[in-house]
Motif scaffolding. Structure first.
Motif, PDB file in Angstrom:
ATOM      1  N   ARG B 356       0.839  -1.193   0.000  1.00 20.70           N
ATOM      2  CA  ARG B 356       0.000   0.000   0.000  1.00 20.70           C
ATOM      3  C   ARG B 356       0.880   1.250   0.000  1.00 20.70           C
ATOM      4  N   VAL B 357       1.942   1.202   0.768  1.00 23.20           N
ATOM      5  CA  VAL B 357       2.867   2.341   0.823  1.00 23.20           C
ATOM      6  C   VAL B 357       3.405   2.597  -0.579  1.00 23.20           C
ATOM      7  N   GLU B 358       3.808   1.536  -1.208  1.00 27.58           N
ATOM      8  CA  GLU B 358       4.351   1.625  -2.560  1.00 27.58           C
ATOM      9  C   GLU B 358       3.337   2.252  -3.515  1.00 27.58           C
ATOM     10  N   ARG B 359       2.110   1.733  -3.435  1.00 30.76           N
ATOM     11  CA  ARG B 359       1.066   2.224  -4.344  1.00 30.76           C
ATOM     12  C   ARG B 359       0.762   3.699  -4.081  1.00 30.76           C
ATOM     13  N   LEU B 360       0.598   4.040  -2.799  1.00 28.81           N
ATOM     14  CA  LEU B 360       0.281   5.431  -2.474  1.00 28.81           C
ATOM     15  C   LEU B 360       1.383   6.360  -2.977  1.00 28.81           C
ATOM     16  N   ALA B 361       2.637   5.934  -2.821  1.00 24.76           N
ATOM     17  CA  ALA B 361       3.752   6.765  -3.266  1.00 24.76           C
ATOM     18  C   ALA B 361       3.670   6.994  -4.766  1.00 24.76           C
ATOM     19  N   ARG B 362       3.374   5.927  -5.498  1.00 25.30           N
ATOM     20  CA  ARG B 362       3.305   6.061  -6.955  1.00 25.30           C
ATOM     21  C   ARG B 362       2.156   6.989  -7.355  1.00 25.30           C
ATOM     22  N   GLU B 363       1.016   6.807  -6.666  1.00 30.66           N
ATOM     23  CA  GLU B 363      -0.126   7.669  -6.981  1.00 30.66           C
ATOM     24  C   GLU B 363       0.214   9.132  -6.712  1.00 30.66           C
ATOM     25  N   LEU B 364       0.859   9.347  -5.588  1.00 28.74           N
ATOM     26  CA  LEU B 364       1.243  10.710  -5.220  1.00 28.74           C
ATOM     27  C   LEU B 364       2.125  11.335  -6.290  1.00 28.74           C
ATOM     28  N   ALA B 365       3.086  10.558  -6.721  1.00 27.19           N
ATOM     29  CA  ALA B 365       4.049  11.091  -7.685  1.00 27.19           C
ATOM     30  C   ALA B 365       3.405  11.293  -9.051  1.00 27.19           C
ATOM     31  N   GLU B 366       2.478  10.413  -9.373  1.00 25.94           N
ATOM     32  CA  GLU B 366       1.924  10.485 -10.727  1.00 25.94           C
ATOM     33  C   GLU B 366       0.835  11.532 -10.862  1.00 25.94           C
ATOM     34  N   HIS B 367       0.065  11.743  -9.760  1.00 25.30           N
ATOM     35  CA  HIS B 367      -1.090  12.622  -9.873  1.00 25.30           C
ATOM     36  C   HIS B 367      -0.784  13.996  -9.326  1.00 25.30           C
ATOM     37  N   GLY B 368       0.186  14.652  -9.919  1.00 26.61           N
ATOM     38  CA  GLY B 368       0.487  15.991  -9.444  1.00 26.61           C
ATOM     39  C   GLY B 368      -0.508  17.000  -9.970  1.00 26.61           C
ATOM     40  N   PRO B 369      -0.594  18.195  -9.425  1.00 25.43           N
ATOM     41  CA  PRO B 369       0.112  18.566  -8.203  1.00 25.43           C
ATOM     42  C   PRO B 369      -0.474  17.871  -6.969  1.00 25.43           C
ATOM     43  N   ALA B 370       0.425  17.377  -6.146  1.00 23.30           N
ATOM     44  CA  ALA B 370      -0.004  16.678  -4.945  1.00 23.30           C
ATOM     45  C   ALA B 370       0.485  17.431  -3.723  1.00 23.30           C
ATOM     46  N   VAL B 371      -0.252  17.262  -2.642  1.00 19.86           N
ATOM     47  CA  VAL B 371       0.144  17.961  -1.428  1.00 19.86           C
ATOM     48  C   VAL B 371      -0.129  17.063  -0.234  1.00 19.86           C
ATOM     49  N   ALA B 372       0.760  17.168   0.751  1.00 17.68           N
ATOM     50  CA  ALA B 372       0.557  16.436   1.995  1.00 17.68           C
ATOM     51  C   ALA B 372       0.251  17.437   3.090  1.00 17.68           C
ATOM     52  N   ILE B 373      -0.734  17.083   3.915  1.00 17.76           N
ATOM     53  CA  ILE B 373      -1.168  17.971   4.988  1.00 17.76           C
ATOM     54  C   ILE B 373      -0.943  17.249   6.301  1.00 17.76           C
ATOM     55  N   VAL B 374      -0.454  17.973   7.282  1.00 17.87           N
ATOM     56  CA  VAL B 374      -0.319  17.344   8.589  1.00 17.87           C
ATOM     57  C   VAL B 374      -0.829  18.306   9.657  1.00 17.87           C
ATOM     58  N   GLY B 375      -1.474  17.751  10.642  1.00 11.39           N
ATOM     59  CA  GLY B 375      -2.004  18.594  11.715  1.00 11.39           C
ATOM     60  C   GLY B 375      -2.769  17.728  12.696  1.00 11.39           C
ATOM     61  N   GLY B 376      -3.047  18.271  13.837  1.00 13.79           N
ATOM     62  CA  GLY B 376      -3.851  17.550  14.805  1.00 13.79           C
ATOM     63  C   GLY B 376      -3.095  16.460  15.530  1.00 13.79           C
ATOM     64  N   PRO B 377      -3.731  15.304  15.746  1.00 14.00           N
ATOM     65  CA  PRO B 377      -3.168  14.270  16.620  1.00 14.00           C
ATOM     66  C   PRO B 377      -1.728  13.852  16.314  1.00 14.00           C
ATOM     67  N   PRO B 378      -1.316  13.686  15.040  1.00 13.40           N
ATOM     68  CA  PRO B 378       0.051  13.216  14.816  1.00 13.40           C
ATOM     69  C   PRO B 378       1.094  14.148  15.418  1.00 13.40           C
ATOM     70  N   LEU B 379       0.741  15.436  15.503  1.00 14.28           N
ATOM     71  CA  LEU B 379       1.696  16.389  16.042  1.00 14.28           C
ATOM     72  C   LEU B 379       1.591  16.502  17.554  1.00 14.28           C
ATOM     73  N   ALA B 380       0.538  15.900  18.097  1.00 17.52           N
ATOM     74  CA  ALA B 380       0.364  15.937  19.549  1.00 17.52           C
ATOM     75  C   ALA B 380       0.906  14.659  20.158  1.00 17.52           C
ATOM     76  N   GLN B 381       2.023  14.211  19.617  1.00 14.92           N
ATOM     77  CA  GLN B 381       2.722  13.048  20.158  1.00 14.92           C
ATOM     78  C   GLN B 381       4.100  13.523  20.615  1.00 14.92           C
ATOM     79  N   THR B 382       4.797  12.652  21.296  1.00 21.74           N
ATOM     80  CA  THR B 382       6.113  13.073  21.771  1.00 21.74           C
ATOM     81  C   THR B 382       7.064  13.303  20.603  1.00 21.74           C
ATOM     82  N   ASN B 383       6.759  12.648  19.446  1.00 20.48           N
ATOM     83  CA  ASN B 383       7.631  12.852  18.286  1.00 20.48           C
ATOM     84  C   ASN B 383       6.943  13.744  17.246  1.00 20.48           C
ATOM     85  N   GLY B 384       6.074  14.622  17.688  1.00 22.52           N
ATOM     86  CA  GLY B 384       5.275  15.438  16.765  1.00 22.52           C
ATOM     87  C   GLY B 384       6.108  16.252  15.801  1.00 22.52           C
TER      88      GLY B 384
END
Lengths: 454, 745, 155, 230
Positions: B356-384
């Motif tokens: 799945r990681v592989e597929r998502l990466a390919r989709e991301l690269a192929e379907h530009g423009p692509a953007v990644a968004i981060v916010g909320g819980p992932p950043l409210a961790q000790t390694n945010g």
């Protein structure tokens, strides 16, 4: 006329007129108890109006529940009477004689009570007259396409017809009361007897009128419950929108009507000591009729549910499942037991088809038929097409009190009626027992009515 | 009595009769001369600014004549006022473009709230007893001046507590406390974005929240960010999202959401990827690894030296030399191709299948423009911070930083927010505390002992319009005007391509005997024994002087203006960091579940729990109203014998709370989620003692690099505590469209 | 806001002749050439509501005109005390009629004020002479070929 | 030609944010009923965002669908009302005339979409919340049905305005509160009789369908499917 029959006639007069003239403290106690229950019901209704309709348990999406259930129930009970007594009259069943008036009274009162419910359930009951076509300044008529307006016409027609059907054969008995009493009773019953003298012409007219009414009331009665069923089947609600609803409702109505009749007769027999006039055979016959209706009802509900099961339309299936095995299943299976299993066992076994047996079966049928109406109204509304809007219903005290008080009202009206009018048609009973002479003047004995009913 | 009278009589039992009779006030209420000249029955539209979150949406307020009951010179009477009737998004506003979120729509109820504070008050009972005595403004100001005079010269004796907002209002407060010799205001917000701001400063030199050009994206992958619900600039992001889906003929953007509990945003995703909490950054780097390894890098990313002209000016305000290569440099192993983050490795850490990681990466690269968004819980961790940097680096790799359809940064004219990660530290030494509409007693973990800290402060004054968990501890209440009654301003950080300054004047006269807090501060400043000299006489004067005349004219007309100025550039030290396993409070054996509090779509962080419209707004996912609830995966619920509505005890190392359960398929079996918003001890008739507050049982774990509260890093255990008690109120009946088909399957 | 007490029932009865703060002579003002839709009820051409003028409107003229009259002095004093004239509405609908009446289109359609408000121009204290029943509205709408749908007025 | 008001709901744009719900409350004087009444199923939302879960964790999806009165051309609510409180107007709206309603609630039973709401009590707006009430919209009292009107007060205002300016109503002039508020522009309102209008164009989309189409109610709201839902 033999001495024996003269004694018999006088005993009959005395037995059947006694409740009209003698009043025990028990009667007043009963009236007081029932009256206070009814008063509580009326007070509760006033409270509901004052506080707002939200005092009920009704909600989105179950906009109809206890009140409409009870409305249909009472309209069903009303078929006790007129329909049964009309059929029995037409087929000339001799055993009907002591039964007809009990039955017709049930009709009149059940209709009156039932007709209250569409008003009780209104959000703004003080505007109920907008349901009626009355000439008004704004030239606004009710919507004749609405089944509720059909209801208004159907119920008012049926009520008028039933009252006529009840009052017509009461005339000779009222005249009898007039003749047997003195004082204010004499005067009051004199007015009510409408100048009945028992002339052949009067008997003739009574006969014709009763024949006409007996025939006319049957289609009216059938149509009334068909129209009540239209309240449901005209709406695109799963399990409501059904062609079978007309006959199904009529069958159910007659079924519950017979049950109500048996209960009423048993009560009268016991409390008014009418054992001599209401014989076990009457109960057995009505019991057989009820058995037949039970089977018919079972056939209808099987029919209804089987076609839904096979039809497998998604919305209908949800209602089907929730009643069959979901949260309504306990009620559903209680209904099946009450309307089929218990009456079937009691009524099909001769040994059990006693008066007590019939009364037990009747009580279960009354309960079962109320449940049936509840299970028609509520699960469907709670499970319409969009599951997001599904809902639950729980009755609230005001509804329970108002509904319960109508049962008291029914009993109260019945008790009061039996106090004012001979609850058994005396002249018809006499006709049935060939005491023609006493019932009618001699010259009327040759009248075709009496020939027709030997 | 005729029929109409009868109807009337029956109607009198409720308000409608009251309302009907309002236009005909014959019951002897005096009438005062109106101050406004309005055409009765005709609406006027006036600009304003939504005050609820930092997004800064522009409002258009419908104002009409209405009869209000007021007290003038001690007499009660009626007066015609210009009353705000409805808030709508301003069609031309660059951020919200005419739209408005449900919370913004409901903001009008703040002004008309029946429990709003109507006059200054002083405490008359014990602290927190809720007993108050009305006083005059003169008395109130004298009181605060004397309190401040007593601590004059003690440097840390005055503390000012506010919500973090880029605004002139906060600047004024800062100038006031600085002038007094005290430290800058302590700003705290539960769902603050300090981690992301820091990450953006590191990766892109911009200490602010990012703006996403979703309208032109063709592929969006979001890590935990509830960007369509409550995060960042939701209205702007909704507008962009709508355009991404159906704004272009034949092209429909794809949207993938990575999170461990389905948020209202995740509910819209084409693909929803449940992930182990705290490992989102690993997935981001896994995607980057696949792209790097297979050289799938989109062409547009090849030249990352200069921003493309004419598009969102990412490095706006001239920050030469800052390029997003820096974003990669902040990740250890980036230049080596991220060999530590192979799909297999990602699968092991995050639980997402390598394929799945592989597929998502390919989709991301192929379907530009692509953007990644981060916010909320992932950043409210000790390694945010690591997670944020990883996603930033992924964006840089995708080549859409500052490009159409990518992530960019709105030009700024104000200094970055200084957010206090641990607000209680600044309060420890305070002797006088001024609170401007912040509620840290509610919004901070019990372990921070915020209540105890406040109780030790000798004098607290609150400017808020309501008695809430925090202001109930105050000694003096100086109620502010509502935002519709006073000058409001805001300098949004994100959501548009240009620098926007929101400034709006009052749209209606104050309903109550309140005063604008900035003006009170200015008043107090002048009255001190050792006056604090500030260059403005009033707040509107400050606002006027803050922008050029032309912009001021625009502002008065539309409530916002485009402003220009040098965008501050941040250059924090760059240090490459690697994935560190997130640490959680509570032993995994004893506390087997991750506890995820989240911002409620209706009540946000709880600061809106007092608005009845929002209390009765069905939650988008659960349809719950007026309730608190605990979301549990069906398999977990079954294992623990918990059914919908059952009461559940949620226990962390910090304590236990009890709330009804909602069995939800959109949550991982080892995660327990709970909306923030309810559980106020005191917060008007609508929110007091309603539900439970998940923040109270959070452990005081912090993000390792920034010190921000890691509110998603607590572990809990749960147990069935009882049968449904009716406290869970749902609007919806069923959760599936074909309930029985599901059952059969 | 006003309180929902029982006198609301009685109010409708009294409405036909309400106790106004001053006996405002409509007749005099009309005779002086002041049309209804200027100054006093000017919003009638702009929107739904005719509006009852505030004391400020009165004083625009009466600052200078007829200042010697005791009644005018009374009004001037009232204004000085910060109070407005508490006019009692003579025409209107109870809430439960759910009527959303809009004056402006009726003025544009050249409906005379007197059509609905009777000879108010000849009255001193305004009286309710026309009973604004639904039939009254409907008849006129029929004559003028205006929409007769319920939703035209009731929403 | 009379207008025929309709709406298109793009489910691909809708994010389920419920801005429309609050906007509708604010515009149409819809009362909040409070927790006790809400628990009894009396909460009123003329527009609601239905959500349906599909599948199980981890392959779970969610569908949002805003549902308001569908303003059916063959509306089941209309024939059943005994007093014509529920009736059809010339421009195709399902009108609900509050003063004619006696509260049989039959219309609500007949409505397959369950978008009709009943006032179980008189609404409460503790002072001064009442100052927010929209004077262009009735405050409904106890015992009557109410429902989405497509913001008839806005239609009426624009119609009056257009007439005053002796012009036709332009596409986009009228925006019900929900459509106005929608951040993602998922709701589009307009005249279905105008083939050029945005709503007409969207209603002809191959993604379009009507809710519960097989019931034959001929709704004037078209739902445009999310392509990934097919």
């Amino acid at each position: 006329m033999s001495k024996d029959s003269a004694r018999r006639i006088s005993a009959m007069n005395e037995d059947l007129l006694r409740p009209l003239v003698e009043t025990s403290w028990r009667f007043w106690l009963l009236v007081a108890v029932l009256g206070s229950i009814v008063a509580t019901g009326l007070g509760t209704w006033a409270y509901q109006m004052y506080r707002g309709f939200g005092m009920t348990g009704i909600n989105m999406p179950i906009y109809w529940a206890f009140y409409i259930t009870t409305f249909v129930f009472w309209i069903g009970i009303s078929h006790a009477g007129t329909l049964i007594s009309a059929i029995l009259r037409l087929v000339n069943a001799g055993w009907r004689r002591p039964v007809t008036r009990c039955a017709e009274v049930i009709t009149a009162f059940a209709l009156m009570i039932g007709a209250m419910f569409p008003i009780i359930h209104l959000g703004r009951p003080w505007l109920f007259f907008w349901l009626m076509p009355y000439p008004n300044q704004r030239m606004i008529w009710p919507n004749f396409r609405s089944p509720l307006v059909w209801d208004f016409f159907a119920i008012s027609t049926y009520l008028t017809g039933s009252l006529l059907f009840l009052l017509l054969p009461m005339i000779p008995d009222l005249a009898l009361v007039r003749d047997k009493t003195t004082g204010w009773r004499h005067r009051v019953y004199g007015v009510l007897a409408l100048g009945w003298q028992g002339t052949p012409k009067q008997w003739h007219r009574l006969e014709s009128a009763m024949q006409i009414m007996a025939i006319a009331i049957i289609p009216v009665a059938v149509s009334v419950h068909t129209i009540v069923s239209f309240d449901f089947s005209m709406a695109p609600v799963p399990m409501w929108h059904s062609a079978i609803f007309g006959p199904y409702f009529v069958a159910g109505a007659i079924f519950s009507g017979i049950a109500a009749l048996i209960i009423a007769m048993a009560a009268l027999r016991k409390f008014l000591h009418l054992e001599e006039y209401l014989h076990p055979v009457h109960f057995q016959n009505l019991g057989k009729l009820m058995l037949m209706m039970s089977l018919l009802w079972t056939y209808f509900i099987f029919n209804e549910r089987l076609t839904v099961w096979y039809g497998n339309a998604s919305a209908e299936r949800e209602v089907f499942l929730v009643t069959q095995r979901g949260s309504f299943a306990p009620l559903f299976w209680t209904m099946v037991a009450c309307n089929f299993a218990i009456p079937f066992v009691i009524l099909s076994i001769k040994k059990l088809r006693t008066i007590t047996g019939c009364v037990i079966a009747s009580f279960t049928v009354v309960i079962g038929m109320w449940l049936e109406r509840f299970l028609i109204v509520v699960p469907s509304l709670g499970h319409k097409y969009l599951p997001y809007t599904w809902g639950h219903y729980r009755p609230r005290p005001v509804e329970i009190i108002i509904v319960a008080s109508t049962f008291a009202a029914m009993v109260l009206l019945y008790v009061l009626f039996s106090k004012l009018v001979p609850i058994i048609s005396i002249w018809e009973l006499k006709v049935g027992e060939h005491f023609v002479a006493d019932a009618t003047p001699q010259e009327a004995a040759e009248h075709p009515l009496l020939k027709a009913h030997p | 009595m005729d029929r109409r009278d009868f109807i009337k009589l029956t109607a009198i039992t409720g308000t409608s009769a009251t309302l009907a009779s309002c236009g005909n006030p014959e019951h002897q209420l005096i009438r005062f001369i109106p101050d406004d000249d309005l055409v009765p029955g005709v609406a006027e539209w006036k600009p304003s600014v939504c005050p609820l979150c930092s997004a800064g949406c522009g409002l258009s307020v419908r104002v009409m004549e209405a009869d209000a009951e007021v007290v003038r010179n001690g007499e009660r009477g009626l007066v015609k006022i210009a009353a705000a009737k409805k808030l709508e998004g301003q069609p031309d506003h660059p951020i919200n473009q005419g739209g408005l979120c449900p919370r913004g729509q409901a903001a009008i109820q703040i002004t008309y709230h029946p429990d709003r504070l109507t006059q200054p008050m002083t405490r008359s009972g014990a602290r927190g007893s809720g007993e108050w005595k009305p006083i005059t403004w003169d008395e109130a100001i004298a009181e605060i001046v004397s309190q401040l005079d007593q601590v004059a010269g003690e440097p840390a004796a005055l503390a000012f507590l506010a919500r973090p907002r880029r605004s002139r209002r906060l600047e004024l407060a800062t100038a006031f406390v600085r002038g007094f010799g005290a430290p800058a205001p302590i700003t705290f917000e539960l769902f603050g974005d300090e981690v992301l701001r820091r990450a953006n400063a590191i990766s892109f030199g911009r200490d602010q929240l990012p703006t996403y050009d979703l309208a032109r994206s063709r592929y969006v992958i979001a890590f935990g960010a509830d960007f369509l619900g409550t995060w960042n600039s939701p209205v702007a992001q909704n507008a962009g999202y709508g355009a991404m889906r159906q704004g272009h003929p034949q092209v429909r953007g794809t949207f993938v959401q990575v999170e461990s509990r389905m948020s209202p945003t995740g509910a819209n995703a084409d693909e929803w990827v449940p992930v182990k909490p705290g490992t989102e950054g690993v997935l981001a780097l896994g995607l980057a690894h696949v792209i790097l390894k297979n050289n799938l890098r989109p062409d547009r990313g090849a030249d990352r030296g200069a921003g493309a002209p004419g598009v969102n000016n990412v490095r706006g305000g001239g920050a030469p030399g800052l390029n997003d290569v820096r974003a990669g440099a902040s990740i250890e192993g980036w230049s080596g191709g991220l060999t530590a983050y192979t799909p297999e490795q990602v699968e092991k850490i995050s639980g997402i299948a390598a394929k799945r990681v592989e597929r998502l990466a390919r989709e991301l690269a192929e379907h530009g423009p692509a953007v990644a968004i981060v916010g909320g819980p992932p950043l409210a961790q000790t390694n945010g911070l690591f997670t944020a940097l990883a996603v930033n680096a992924l964006n840089a790799l995708l080549g859409t930083v500052g490009q159409p359809g990518g992530v960019s940064f709105m030009p700024q004219v104000s200094q970055p927010l200084a957010v206090s990660p641990k607000p209680f530290e600044g309060l420890a030494t305070a002797k006088v505390l001024l609170i401007d509409d912040a509620n840290p007693v509610f919004a901070s973990p019990k372990a921070w002992k915020m209540r105890e800290t406040l109780e030790k402060i000798p004098f607290i004054a609150s400017f808020g319009s309501f008695i809430d968990d925090t202001s109930s501890l105050a000694d003096l209440i100086l109620p502010d005007h509502s935002f519709l009654e006073s000058w409001t301003d805001g300098l949004p950080e994100s959501g548009a391509a240009v620098a926007v300054a929101n400034v709006a004047g009052p749209v209606m006269r104050p309903l109550h005997n309140t005063r604008a807090t900035p003006d009170v501060l200015l008043d107090v400043a002048g009255k001190l024994k050792k006056p604090v000299t500030l260059p403005w006489k009033s707040f509107d004067e400050m606002l006027t002087s803050s922008m050029p005349e032309a912009a001021w004219a625009t502002v008065q007309k539309q409530g916002w203006a485009e402003v220009t100025g040098p965008t501050p550039v941040a250059r924090p030290a760059l240090r490459a960091i690697a994935y560190a396993e997130p640490t959680f409070d509570g032993d995994a054996g004893q506390f087997p579940f991750h506890f995820l509090p989240y911002a409620s779509q209706a009540l946000y962080d709880g600061s809106l729990a007092h608005l009845p419209w929002l209390q009765e707004l069905p939650d988008p996912l659960t349809s719950a109203m007026w309730s608190s609830w605990v979301e549990i995966n069906p398999s977990t619920a079954q294992r623990l014998n918990i059914a919908q509505g059952d009461l559940v005890d949620v226990t962390s190392s910090q304590g236990t709370l009890r709330a009804p359960a909602i069995v939800s398929p959109g949550i991982a079996p080892d995660v327990i989620a709970m909306p923030v918003g309810q559980g106020h001890q005191t917060f008007t008739r609508y929110a007091s003692n309603r539900g439970a507050n998940p923040v109270s049982i959070l452990a005081p774990v912090t993000e390792a690099e920034t010190g921000a509260l890691a509110w998603a890093a607590t572990r809990v255990k749960i147990a069935r505590a009882g049968d449904p008690d009716g406290s869970l109120i749902m609007f919806a009946g069923e959760m599936r469209e074909h309930p029985h088909e599901h059952e059969v399957r | 806001m006003c309180s929902p007490r029982l006198p609301a029932v009685r109010r409708r009865r009294r409405r036909f002749r309400l106790a106004q703060p001053i006996p405002f002579p409509h007749k005099t003002h009309i005779a002086k050439g002041l049309p209804c839709t200027d100054y006093c009820h000017e919003s009638v051409t702009k929107g739904p509501v005719a509006g009852l003028p505030s004391i400020k409107t009165c004083m625009i003229c009466h600052d200078a005109i007829a200042t010697d009259k005791p009644l005018i002095q009374q009004v001037a004093n009232l204004q000085k005390s910060g109070r407005d004239l508490a006019w009692q509405r003579v025409y209107g609908y109870p809430n439960e009629s759910h009527v959303r009446f809009n004056h402006a289109p009726h003025i544009r359609a050249n409906v005379e004020c007197s059509t609905c408000h009777g000879p108010i121009a000849e009255q001193t204290v305004a009286e309710r002479n026309v009973n604004l029943t639904m039939g009254f509205c409907v008849n006129c709408h029929k004559q003028k070929n205006a929409s007769n749908d319920c939703l035209t007025c009731h929403y | 030609m009379p207008h025929r008001w309709g709406m298109a709901v793009d489910l691909d744009r809708c994010t389920g944010c419920e801005a429309c719900v609050t906007a509708c409350h604010a515009e149409n004087n819809i009362p909040t009923v409070g927790p006790e009444q809400a628990a009894r199923g009396r909460a009123m939302h003329w527009i609601r965002v239905e959500r349906y879960w599909e599948g199980d964790f981890p392959d779970v999806r969610l569908k949002f669908r805003p549902v308001m009165c569908q303003q059916c051309d063959a509306a089941p609510c209309e024939p059943v009302c005994p007093t014509y409180a529920s009736h059809h107007t010339a421009d195709g709206l399902n009108a609900q005339v509050y003063n004619r309603c006696i509260g049989t609630r039959y219309c609500a039973n007949a409505c397959p979409y369950n978008v009709r709401f009943f006032d179980f009590f008189n609404p409460q707006w503790p002072k001064p919340l009442h100052l927010q009430l929209n004077p262009d919209v009735s405050v409904r009292e106890v015992g009557v049905m109410e429902k989405c009107t497509f913001c008839v007060q806005r239609i009426s205002a624009v119609r009056t305005q257009a007439k005053a300016e002796t012009r036709e109503i332009k596409d986009g002039d009228i925006k019900p509160a929900c459509a106005q508020a929608c951040p993602a522009k998922a709701l589009v309102f307009g005249d279905l009789n105008d083939p050029e209008s945005e709503v007409s164009r969207l209603s002809r989309s191959p993604r379009g369908s009507k809710l519960l189409d097989d019931l034959g109610t001929l709704p004037k709201v078209t739902y445009l499917a999310r392509p990934s839902d097919s």
